[in-house]
Design a protein around this motif. Structure first.
Motif, PDB file in Angstrom:
ATOM      1  N   MET A 162     -40.077 -54.908 100.849  1.00 50.34           N
ATOM      2  CA  MET A 162     -38.775 -55.150 101.464  1.00 50.34           C
ATOM      3  C   MET A 162     -38.770 -56.472 102.232  1.00 50.34           C
ATOM      4  O   MET A 162     -37.828 -57.273 102.125  1.00 50.34           O
ATOM      5  CB  MET A 162     -38.403 -54.004 102.398  1.00 50.34           C
ATOM      6  N   LEU A 163     -39.798 -56.706 103.006  1.00 51.72           N
ATOM      7  CA  LEU A 163     -39.868 -57.927 103.788  1.00 51.72           C
ATOM      8  C   LEU A 163     -39.907 -59.170 102.896  1.00 51.72           C
ATOM      9  O   LEU A 163     -39.260 -60.183 103.192  1.00 51.72           O
ATOM     10  CB  LEU A 163     -41.092 -57.898 104.705  1.00 51.72           C
ATOM     11  N   ALA A 164     -40.663 -59.070 101.806  1.00 51.35           N
ATOM     12  CA  ALA A 164     -40.772 -60.212 100.901  1.00 51.35           C
ATOM     13  C   ALA A 164     -39.443 -60.491 100.189  1.00 51.35           C
ATOM     14  O   ALA A 164     -38.992 -61.635 100.108  1.00 51.35           O
ATOM     15  CB  ALA A 164     -41.880 -59.963  99.880  1.00 51.35           C
ATOM     16  N   VAL A 165     -38.812 -59.427  99.694  1.00 46.68           N
ATOM     17  CA  VAL A 165     -37.551 -59.597  98.980  1.00 46.68           C
ATOM     18  C   VAL A 165     -36.442 -60.038  99.936  1.00 46.68           C
ATOM     19  O   VAL A 165     -35.577 -60.847  99.591  1.00 46.68           O
ATOM     20  CB  VAL A 165     -37.172 -58.286  98.257  1.00 46.68           C
ATOM     21  N   GLY A 166     -36.472 -59.520 101.156  1.00 49.73           N
ATOM     22  CA  GLY A 166     -35.456 -59.852 102.130  1.00 49.73           C
ATOM     23  C   GLY A 166     -35.432 -61.321 102.510  1.00 49.73           C
ATOM     24  O   GLY A 166     -34.403 -61.839 102.968  1.00 49.73           O
ATOM     25  N   LYS A 167     -36.533 -62.014 102.314  1.00 49.06           N
ATOM     26  CA  LYS A 167     -36.591 -63.439 102.635  1.00 49.06           C
ATOM     27  C   LYS A 167     -35.772 -64.276 101.660  1.00 49.06           C
ATOM     28  O   LYS A 167     -35.347 -65.382 101.994  1.00 49.06           O
ATOM     29  CB  LYS A 167     -38.050 -63.922 102.621  1.00 49.06           C
ATOM     30  N   LYS A 239     -35.129 -63.061 108.738  1.00 52.87           N
ATOM     31  CA  LYS A 239     -33.772 -62.969 108.208  1.00 52.87           C
ATOM     32  C   LYS A 239     -33.474 -61.512 107.871  1.00 52.87           C
ATOM     33  O   LYS A 239     -34.304 -60.805 107.302  1.00 52.87           O
ATOM     34  CB  LYS A 239     -33.680 -63.847 106.962  1.00 52.87           C
ATOM     35  N   VAL A 240     -32.286 -61.051 108.182  1.00 51.02           N
ATOM     36  CA  VAL A 240     -31.905 -59.663 107.936  1.00 51.02           C
ATOM     37  C   VAL A 240     -30.803 -59.616 106.879  1.00 51.02           C
ATOM     38  O   VAL A 240     -29.659 -59.991 107.147  1.00 51.02           O
ATOM     39  CB  VAL A 240     -31.426 -58.974 109.228  1.00 51.02           C
ATOM     40  N   PRO A 241     -31.132 -59.150 105.685  1.00 53.73           N
ATOM     41  CA  PRO A 241     -30.112 -59.046 104.637  1.00 53.73           C
ATOM     42  C   PRO A 241     -29.266 -57.791 104.812  1.00 53.73           C
ATOM     43  O   PRO A 241     -29.630 -56.869 105.550  1.00 53.73           O
ATOM     44  CB  PRO A 241     -30.947 -58.957 103.357  1.00 53.73           C
ATOM     45  N   GLU A 242     -28.149 -57.738 104.123  1.00 56.56           N
ATOM     46  CA  GLU A 242     -27.380 -56.502 104.038  1.00 56.56           C
ATOM     47  C   GLU A 242     -28.151 -55.529 103.147  1.00 56.56           C
ATOM     48  O   GLU A 242     -28.647 -55.916 102.087  1.00 56.56           O
ATOM     49  CB  GLU A 242     -26.000 -56.786 103.440  1.00 56.56           C
TER      50      GLU A 242
END
Length: 296
Positions: A162-167, A239-242
């Motif tokens: 999740m952290l990697a994709v969220g970037k 960064k915080v994605p939706e």
């Protein structure tokens, strides 16, 4: 306490690594020296270690791949553990064997207890259930710990993914209708070592043998875990994605996932005095560890 080691299988896996980091007197083994695909290595590693207790943290965990490679799943999840259990029985030492929530069908509306009927929905779950049955049939001093949704600060797991994709994305979709108990490898390792310490103090007791649920306290969904992950990461400037919730039907996979993976861990506390921390507290600690040492 004997000066003989605790033999931990699983090599550099999440749980084996956590056990090595948290405990002393631990001897880790993994491929190529210990390989369930090569049965002769199992006994060789066991004899070389001469352990006082074994923790089997090795498994075939590729849930979807197991659907097309059942032989490999059964070798690692049933046949190898059966050999290990036989060796433990012959040596008259305890075996702590790690299993999974996937032995259940996921249809129960409440958290699962150890005596609930099993009903695995895929090859992975079926092979792990066969492993439970094999180690219990060995006659060894067996403690089976069913756990769920394991992740760690290092390695390949849902939180780090999740952290990697969220970037790189502004919006993610995550399944929101599967419920379970997130469990850190560190918390599970601490629980195992607490059980070992109790056995060292009391000696083996008949009440210790059998199946126990060992997962993080509290429950959430994969979507809930993703949202919480980004909330914690935001404290570190991430960064915080939706994060949008979708259904299991929206995300088809070769292997069916249980809708309910929640595990009732009351028996673990009643017998061993062990209770894993709340999943959200452990997530906070894990995210802090990730950003302190190995950001994705």
């Amino acid at each position: 306490m004997s000066d003989r080691p605790i033999l931990v299988t699983g090599g550099t896996g999440q749980l084996a690594s956590a056990l090595a980091a948290a405990g002393s007197g631990i001897r880790r083994v993994g491929r190529p020296d210990f390989d369930f695909d090569r049965p002769e290595t199992i006994e060789a590693a066991f004899r070389a270690a001469n352990p006082r207790l074994v923790v089997n943290a090795a498994a075939y965990t590729a849930v979807d791949a197991a659907e097309t490679d059942p032989d490999a799943a059964y070798r690692a999840n049933r046949d190898g553990p059966a050999i290990l259990a036989r060796l433990c029985a012959e040596a008259d030492i305890p075996l702590i064997h790690v299993s999974t929530d996937y032995v259940f069908d996921g249809d129960k509306p409440e958290p699962y207890v150890e005596t609930d009927p099993v009903g695995p929905q895929g090859v992975y779950g079926a092979s792990k259930l066969a492993g439970e049955e094999a180690v219990m049939a060995s006659g060894a001093r067996v403690i089976i710990l069913r756990t769920a949704w394991v992740y760690a600060a290092t390695g390949k797991n849902f939180v780090r993914t999740m952290l990697a994709v969220g970037k790189t994305r502004d919006r993610l979709t995550v399944v929101g209708d599967q419920h379970g108990c997130p469990t850190t490898a560190a918390d599970l390792a601490d629980a195992i070592l607490a059980i070992v310490a109790l056995i060292d103090r009391t000696g083996w007791q008949a009440s210790y043998r059998g199946i126990f649920h060992a997962a993080g306290t509290g429950a959430t969904t994969w979507h809930g875990l993703a949202v919480a992950t980004f909330e914690e990461a935001a404290r570190h400037g991430a960064k915080v994605p939706e994060v949008a919730a979708i259904t299991t039907a929206d995300w088809p996979t070769p292997a069916k996932r249980p809708a309910n993976s929640r595990l009732d861990c009351t028996r673990l506390h009643a017998v061993f005095g062990v209770r894993l921390p709340h999943w959200r507290e452990s997530l906070t600690r894990t995210i802090d560890q990730i950003y302190a040492s190995a950001p994705p």
